[in-house]
Design a protein around this motif. Structure first.
Motif, PDB file in Angstrom:
ATOM      1  N   TYR A 165       8.755   7.687  33.442  1.00  0.00           N
ATOM      2  CA  TYR A 165       8.882   7.388  34.868  1.00  0.00           C
ATOM      3  C   TYR A 165      10.340   7.466  35.320  1.00  0.00           C
ATOM      4  CZ  TYR A 165       9.056   4.760  39.218  1.00  0.00           C
ATOM      5  OH  TYR A 165       9.304   4.372  40.514  1.00  0.00           O
ATOM      6  N   VAL A 166      11.253   6.934  34.508  1.00  0.00           N
ATOM      7  CA  VAL A 166      12.670   6.996  34.863  1.00  0.00           C
ATOM      8  C   VAL A 166      13.122   8.447  35.005  1.00  0.00           C
ATOM      9  CG1 VAL A 166      15.013   6.537  34.031  1.00  0.00           C
ATOM     10  CG2 VAL A 166      13.266   4.774  33.840  1.00  0.00           C
ATOM     11  N   LEU A 222       0.908   3.176  33.732  1.00  0.00           N
ATOM     12  CA  LEU A 222       1.625   3.675  34.910  1.00  0.00           C
ATOM     13  C   LEU A 222       0.812   3.460  36.176  1.00  0.00           C
ATOM     14  CD1 LEU A 222       2.963   6.985  33.350  1.00  0.00           C
ATOM     15  CD2 LEU A 222       4.410   5.197  34.323  1.00  0.00           C
ATOM     16  N   LEU A 230       3.858   2.064  26.343  1.00  0.00           N
ATOM     17  CA  LEU A 230       4.680   1.450  27.391  1.00  0.00           C
ATOM     18  C   LEU A 230       6.064   2.093  27.454  1.00  0.00           C
ATOM     19  CD1 LEU A 230       5.060  -0.725  29.549  1.00  0.00           C
ATOM     20  CD2 LEU A 230       5.781  -2.295  27.730  1.00  0.00           C
ATOM     21  N   ILE A 240       7.617   4.125  30.641  1.00  0.00           N
ATOM     22  CA  ILE A 240       8.832   3.736  31.355  1.00  0.00           C
ATOM     23  C   ILE A 240       9.875   4.848  31.306  1.00  0.00           C
ATOM     24  CG2 ILE A 240      10.774   2.123  31.371  1.00  0.00           C
ATOM     25  CD1 ILE A 240       8.867  -0.053  30.474  1.00  0.00           C
ATOM     26  N   MET A 285       0.947  -0.197  37.111  1.00  0.00           N
ATOM     27  CA  MET A 285       2.261  -0.527  37.644  1.00  0.00           C
ATOM     28  C   MET A 285       2.412  -0.019  39.072  1.00  0.00           C
ATOM     29  SD  MET A 285       4.455   0.376  34.205  1.00  0.00           S
ATOM     30  CE  MET A 285       6.026   0.473  35.055  1.00  0.00           C
ATOM     31  N   VAL A 331      16.901  -1.248  26.040  1.00  0.00           N
ATOM     32  CA  VAL A 331      16.384  -2.256  26.965  1.00  0.00           C
ATOM     33  C   VAL A 331      17.072  -3.596  26.720  1.00  0.00           C
ATOM     34  CG1 VAL A 331      14.343  -3.570  27.636  1.00  0.00           C
ATOM     35  CG2 VAL A 331      14.165  -1.117  27.257  1.00  0.00           C
ATOM     36  N   ILE A 333      10.498  -2.179  37.460  1.00  0.00           N
ATOM     37  CA  ILE A 333      10.609  -2.389  36.014  1.00  0.00           C
ATOM     38  C   ILE A 333      11.526  -1.349  35.391  1.00  0.00           C
ATOM     39  CG2 ILE A 333       9.305  -2.271  33.846  1.00  0.00           C
ATOM     40  CD1 ILE A 333       6.998  -3.623  35.229  1.00  0.00           C
ATOM     41  N   ALA A 334      11.502  -0.151  35.932  1.00  0.00           N
ATOM     42  CA  ALA A 334      12.359   0.907  35.384  1.00  0.00           C
ATOM     43  C   ALA A 334      13.830   0.575  35.529  1.00  0.00           C
ATOM     44  CB  ALA A 334      12.049   2.229  36.076  1.00  0.00           C
ATOM     45  N   LEU A 378       4.526   6.341  40.513  1.00  0.00           N
ATOM     46  CA  LEU A 378       3.889   5.692  39.359  1.00  0.00           C
ATOM     47  C   LEU A 378       2.404   6.016  39.326  1.00  0.00           C
ATOM     48  CD1 LEU A 378       5.555   2.148  39.369  1.00  0.00           C
ATOM     49  CD2 LEU A 378       5.596   3.756  37.469  1.00  0.00           C
ATOM     50  N   SER A 401      -0.947   5.298  28.255  1.00  0.00           N
ATOM     51  CA  SER A 401       0.282   5.402  29.041  1.00  0.00           C
ATOM     52  C   SER A 401      -0.048   5.622  30.513  1.00  0.00           C
ATOM     53  CB  SER A 401       1.142   6.554  28.507  1.00  0.00           C
ATOM     54  OG  SER A 401       2.299   6.725  29.284  1.00  0.00           O
TER      55      SER A 401
END
Length: 586
Positions: free
Chosen positions: A279-280, A113, A272, A276, A116, A419, A124-125, A303, A109
């Motif tokens: 990160y959000v 990150l 993944l 995500i 990214m 998603v 992407i988020a 990120l 993970s």
């Protein structure tokens, strides 16, 4: 260097006052983080000390790479649940393989990150809409809370879905341990009361506001201490009360994750999703707190920072981490000024790992379950369903669907469904862009929707304003709309496409524009364009469309109407002005 190492910026102005503020905040956050880290490790299906490990090195790393002054990184409820869901499919809880897979999950993970961030892929988020994220977090909170009920009751029950959990709890209710239940219920009651009323109770007894705040934040530690002491004194572990047991003393030993290709392929998708979602959550908390102090957050650098934190967590024997909402708010409210507060918190956690772990042997798991339940209930926001439905039925439906899928099928299925729903809703909305027929507002050079304003239109000129970029899902819609309008009005001789809101035209939409031009030409209607943005014109010039266009491209819609219907346009502009002057003169 400052871009990738923000510490080089804020450390230059670090002062003694800043140090004092950061140190005080670190003490408060450390007190809060100790029971949380233990609880979230157990939630992830890992030994309690792993939560302590995951709360040391990541905080130090974030102080170097992070751009938020107050974000507190560490184990959180949702990431812990997702870790348990992903690793539980690969190995049995308590085995070395399970622990190794959790470390690999954090490492992979973190790599995702980091990649990214270096590629500046923070956008992407955005594929996860807020209603979907809110629905997923609400459903996850319900699953987490339900999953702790067996620990409160002293029974065994497992399940990745709410339905499975409830069924197992009901089947095992006859095995309730009364001592565990009393301890758990007392801890829940005390924590709930302390969150709502403890600070006011202390203030009413002339305790200073700062000390009252610290004592309120320390309530979970008090619950841990008291229930541990009660269990030890009365020997409740011998009466069926589950305790944490032996917790290894000392700092984590640096380690590397297993580099087995089959393992990495199995955890790639969960890694993944954790990346995500983490990160959000991180960027949302960081930006919210930064806005209160008018500070700036760099999403792409976040990120990088979060990726490095997860790699650091894996190397130090931890599991996936992210920015926590509750502890970040506490860090902010406690007066943290720089990410150094996180580094000081890491020192506190390291000291706890070295000196306090022997005292945790008799800590009831029911107390940690109570800590988790009180923490995750703040994530559950069922009222958001009503608010979202009132504003947008499609967003509300997406939120409800995400909640139901997560509850019925598990967290991974829930986030994947979220998603998919986010992308589907975007395509659905943009496949039918807002298109309006416009006319001239009397006395002005402005043009507005004929259905909303009193406007003047020329009988042989049709102006269509497109309010969204044109690309493959909506290109045919514009064709059909124009074809329908031309078919019902034989008087039309000119059609103007008004493009003030069109930011892009892709290849599919270009073909549709060419088809519209040819269709209108066959119908003896001239196609014109107005208010086309520069970037769109640049791309159109690279095609043959402008050479084949039967009409002209106008800078403004007024310029277009002044040429296509000059008498009506100028009269519409002048008539109202004369009336205004006449009324003003009177």
């Amino acid at each position: 260097m400052r871009r990738y190492f923000p510490i080089l910026s804020w450390s230059r102005s670090y002062s003694r006052d800043t140090l004092a503020s950061d140190a005080v905040a670190a003490v408060i956050v450390t007190i809060m983080l100790i029971p949380q880290s233990l609880a979230y490790a157990l939630l992830a299906g890992l030994p309690a000390q792993v939560g302590l490990y995951a709360s040391i090195l990541p905080l130090v790393i974030y102080a170097v790479f992070g751009t938020s002054r107050t974000l507190a990184v560490g184990p959180v409820a949702v990431a812990s649940l997702m870790t348990a869901a992903a690793v539980g499919k690969l190995a049995a809880i308590g085995t070395a393989e399970y622990y190794a897979a959790a470390i690999a999950l954090a490492f992979l993970s973190g790599l995702m990150l980091l990649a990214m961030g270096l590629l500046r892929l923070g956008f992407i988020a955005n594929f996860l809409s807020h209603p979907v994220i809110s629905g997923f977090i609400t459903a996850s909170g319900l699953i987490i809370a339900a999953g702790q009920i067996p620990h409160l009751l002293g029974i065994k029950a497992k399940g990745e879905t709410l339905t499975a959990l409830v069924m197992q709890i009901l089947e095992n209710l006859h095995n309730i341990n009364i001592f565990t239940t009393v301890l758990g219920a007392s801890a829940v009651g005390f924590l709930f009361w302390s969150r709502k009323h403890l600070k006011g109770w202390l203030l009413a007894r002339n305790i200073g506001p700062n000390l009252a705040t610290v004592l309120t934040r320390a309530a979970p530690v008090a619950a841990v201490a008291v229930t541990t002491l009660v269990t030890f004194v009365f020997g409740l572990d011998a009466r069926g009360v589950a305790v944490v047991g032996t917790v290894p003393q000392g700092l984590p030993v640096p380690t590397l994750p297993p580099f087995a290709l089959d393992l990495w392929s199995q955890i790639a998708m969960p890694a993944l999703l954790i990346a995500i979602v983490g990160y959000v959550e991180t960027i949302s908390v960081a930006q919210t707190l930064a806005a209160k102090r008018r500070q700036r957050i760099d999403p792409d650098q976040e990120l990088v920072a979060l990726g490095a934190c997860n790699i650091g967590s894996a190397v130090s024997g931890g599991f996936p981490v992210t920015g926590g909402f509750s502890r970040s708010v506490v860090n902010f409210d406690a007066g943290a000024q720089t990410p150094a507060a996180g580094a000081f918190t890491a020192i506190g956690m390291a000291l706890a790992t070295v000196f306090l772990t022997p005292l945790l042997f008799f800590l009831p798991k029911a107390t940690l379950a109570a800590t988790i339940i009180l923490a995750v209930l703040t994530l559950v926001d069922l009222g958001a369903i009503r608010r979202t439905l009132a504003y947008s039925r499609t967003d509300g439906a997406a939120m409800i669907a995400t909640i139901l899928v997560t509850l019925a099928m598990g967290v991974e299925s829930g986030i994947l469904a979220g998603v998919a729903l986010s992308l589907f809703l975007h395509l659905y909305r943009t496949s039918r862009p807002h298109v309006a027929i416009v006319g001239q507002v009397p006395g002005t050079e402005h043009f507005r929707n004929v259905d909303r304003h009193a406007v003047i239109t020329a009988p042989d000129v049709l102006t269509v304003r497109v309010d969204e970029s044109l690309y493959f899902p909506n290109a045919r819609f514009l064709e059909e709309f124009i074809q329908e309008k031309i078919a019902v009005n034989k008087a039309i001789r000119h059609l103007v496409l008004m493009f003030p809101a069109v930011n892009a035209v892709d290849s599919s939409a270009l073909e549709s524009l060419e088809a519209i031009n040819q269709m209108l030409k066959d119908s003896n209607v001239t196609l014109h364009m107005s208010e086309v943005k520069g970037p769109v014109m640049d791309r159109l010039r690279r095609s043959h469309f402008l050479q084949d266009l039967t009409g002209d491209v106008f800078l403004t819609q007024y310029d277009a109407m002044a040429q296509l219907a000059p008498d009506l346009t100028r009269k519409t502009l002048a008539a109202c002005r004369r009336n205004t002057l006449r009324n003003g003169g009177q």
